[in-house]
Design a protein around this motif. Structure first.
Motif, short mmCIF file in Angstrom:
data_model
loop_
_atom_site.label_atom_id
_atom_site.label_comp_id
_atom_site.label_asym_id
_atom_site.label_seq_id
_atom_site.Cartn_x
_atom_site.Cartn_y
_atom_site.Cartn_z
N SER A 65 0.79 -1.11 0.37
CA SER A 65 -0.05 -0.35 0.28
C SER A 65 0.90 1.36 0.47
CB SER A 65 -0.91 -0.35 1.35
OG SER A 65 -1.79 -1.03 1.15
N VAL A 66 1.83 1.12 0.35
CA VAL A 66 2.98 2.09 1.24
C VAL A 66 3.30 2.68 -0.72
CG1 VAL A 66 5.07 2.90 1.48
CG2 VAL A 66 3.52 2.42 2.96
N GLY A 67 3.75 1.75 -1.22
CA GLY A 67 4.11 1.61 -2.84
C GLY A 67 3.36 2.57 -3.87
N THR A 68 1.69 1.73 -3.17
CA THR A 68 0.83 2.02 -4.51
C THR A 68 0.69 3.58 -4.22
OG1 THR A 68 -0.57 1.52 -2.93
CG2 THR A 68 -0.45 0.26 -4.76
N VAL A 69 0.59 3.94 -3.01
CA VAL A 69 -0.10 5.11 -2.56
C VAL A 69 1.48 6.50 -3.05
CG1 VAL A 69 0.05 7.28 -0.95
CG2 VAL A 69 -1.27 4.55 -0.61
N GLN A 70 2.21 5.69 -2.72
CA GLN A 70 3.24 7.26 -3.16
C GLN A 70 3.19 6.82 -4.55
OE1 GLN A 70 7.63 4.46 -2.09
NE2 GLN A 70 7.78 5.94 -0.23
N LYS A 71 3.23 6.12 -6.02
CA LYS A 71 3.00 6.50 -6.66
C LYS A 71 2.31 6.89 -7.64
CE LYS A 71 5.18 1.99 -8.23
NZ LYS A 71 4.67 0.00 -8.36
N ARG A 72 0.82 7.63 -6.72
CA ARG A 72 -0.66 7.98 -7.15
C ARG A 72 0.31 9.68 -6.58
NH1 ARG A 72 -3.90 4.61 -4.45
NH2 ARG A 72 -4.60 6.59 -2.53
N LEU A 73 1.21 9.42 -5.73
CA LEU A 73 1.59 10.96 -5.00
C LEU A 73 2.15 11.57 -5.50
CD1 LEU A 73 0.38 13.75 -2.62
CD2 LEU A 73 3.11 12.14 -1.34
N GLY A 74 2.88 11.20 -6.26
CA GLY A 74 4.21 11.72 -7.52
C GLY A 74 3.12 11.78 -8.76
N LYS A 75 1.87 10.93 -9.25
CA LYS A 75 1.70 11.81 -10.21
C LYS A 75 0.83 12.72 -10.05
CE LYS A 75 0.89 7.38 -11.98
NZ LYS A 75 0.10 6.30 -12.55
N THR A 76 0.20 13.08 -9.18
CA THR A 76 -0.88 14.17 -8.21
C THR A 76 0.88 14.93 -8.32
OG1 THR A 76 -1.91 12.75 -6.95
CG2 THR A 76 -2.27 15.22 -6.20
N LEU A 77 0.95 14.70 -7.35
CA LEU A 77 2.43 16.15 -7.68
C LEU A 77 2.71 16.78 -8.75
CD1 LEU A 77 4.78 14.95 -4.12
CD2 LEU A 77 3.04 17.17 -4.50
N LEU A 78 2.91 16.24 -9.51
CA LEU A 78 3.75 16.09 -11.24
C LEU A 78 1.72 16.95 -12.18
CD1 LEU A 78 5.14 16.14 -13.57
CD2 LEU A 78 4.09 13.73 -13.62
N SER A 79 1.18 17.25 -11.68
CA SER A 79 -0.16 17.16 -12.18
C SER A 79 -0.24 19.19 -11.39
CB SER A 79 -0.98 16.50 -11.96
OG SER A 79 -1.55 15.22 -12.16
N ILE A 80 0.37 18.62 -9.92
CA ILE A 80 0.24 20.19 -9.78
C ILE A 80 1.50 21.38 -10.51
CG2 ILE A 80 0.70 21.73 -7.32
CD1 ILE A 80 -0.49 19.16 -6.12
N ARG A 81 2.32 20.49 -10.98
CA ARG A 81 3.88 21.21 -11.68
C ARG A 81 2.83 21.52 -12.87
NH1 ARG A 81 9.29 21.50 -10.50
NH2 ARG A 81 10.30 21.78 -12.30
N ILE A 82 2.46 20.59 -13.41
CA ILE A 82 2.26 21.08 -14.81
C ILE A 82 0.72 22.19 -14.96
CG2 ILE A 82 1.03 20.14 -16.83
CD1 ILE A 82 2.51 17.41 -16.20
N ALA A 83 0.34 22.12 -13.57
CA ALA A 83 -0.98 23.16 -13.57
C ALA A 83 -0.96 24.80 -13.47
CB ALA A 83 -2.00 22.51 -13.17
N LYS A 84 0.36 24.72 -12.62
CA LYS A 84 0.94 25.90 -12.19
C LYS A 84 1.74 26.42 -13.36
CE LYS A 84 1.60 25.78 -7.22
NZ LYS A 84 2.77 25.57 -6.80
#
Length: 190
Positions: free
Chosen positions: A171-190
């Protein structure tokens, strides 16, 4: 012609204004999602850490008693039993509180997937087995039945530890991957 130019300018202005407001709202939504995912990640990491901590005290307290030393420095005049047996019970109480908080956080999470919720339940069940072994192993250590305590751990505790750790790490691995994608989306959206 002038009216058409003014109308076009007004349309362009409103389009840019609306697009900017939508982009800002999306960044805020993504930031909120990232925050929730971070809380979920922290809860799963707590389950992982508590699994390892409980395992450590179950194993090393028995071995420490066998070797004639204490796992930790222990000075409590009110307690006249083995310091290692005391540490097993004390650690189990602390771990129980921590995993209850982590499990509550996971179950309340709005971003946890169905698989993560099932994994948390399985991890909690395995941790429950470890916690139920703590008083039994502690009693065996107090009685000096160290071989029985080690056997009980090996037959019951070790598989529970492995299952709990596997579930938490997955579960740590799957949440880390999803969090990484979310953070990348934030960076792209700015």
């Amino acid at each position: 012609m002038r009216k058409l130019t003014v109308a076009t300018a007004i349309c362009i202005f409103f389009t840019i204004s609306v697009h900017s407001a939508i982009a800002q709202e999306t960044v805020k939504d993504l930031a909120s999602k990232a925050s929730a995912e971070l809380r979920l990640l922290t809860a799963f990491q707590t389950l992982e850490r508590m699994t390892n901590q409980m395992n450590y005290f179950l194993i090393y307290s028995v071995e420490a008693e066998r070797g004639g030393w204490d796992v930790v420095e222990f000075n409590n005049a009110a307690y006249d039993g083995s310091a290692n047996a005391y540490m097993i019970r004390s650690t189990a109480e602390d771990v129980e509180l921590e995993i209850a908080r982590a499990n509550s956080s996971i179950m309340k999470s709005k971003v946890a997937t169905e698989d993560e919720l099932k994994s948390a339940e399985a991890t909690m069940a395995s941790l429950g087995v470890l916690l139920s072994l703590a008083p039994q192993i502690s009693d065996l250590v107090e009685e000096g039945a160290l071989d029985q305590a080690a056997l009980l751990y090996r037959e019951t505790g070790q598989p529970a530890h492995e299952n709990a750790l596997r579930g938490a790490l997955s579960s740590v691995g799957t949440v880390q991957k999803r969090l990484g994608k979310t953070l990348l989306s934030i960076r792209i959206a700015k």
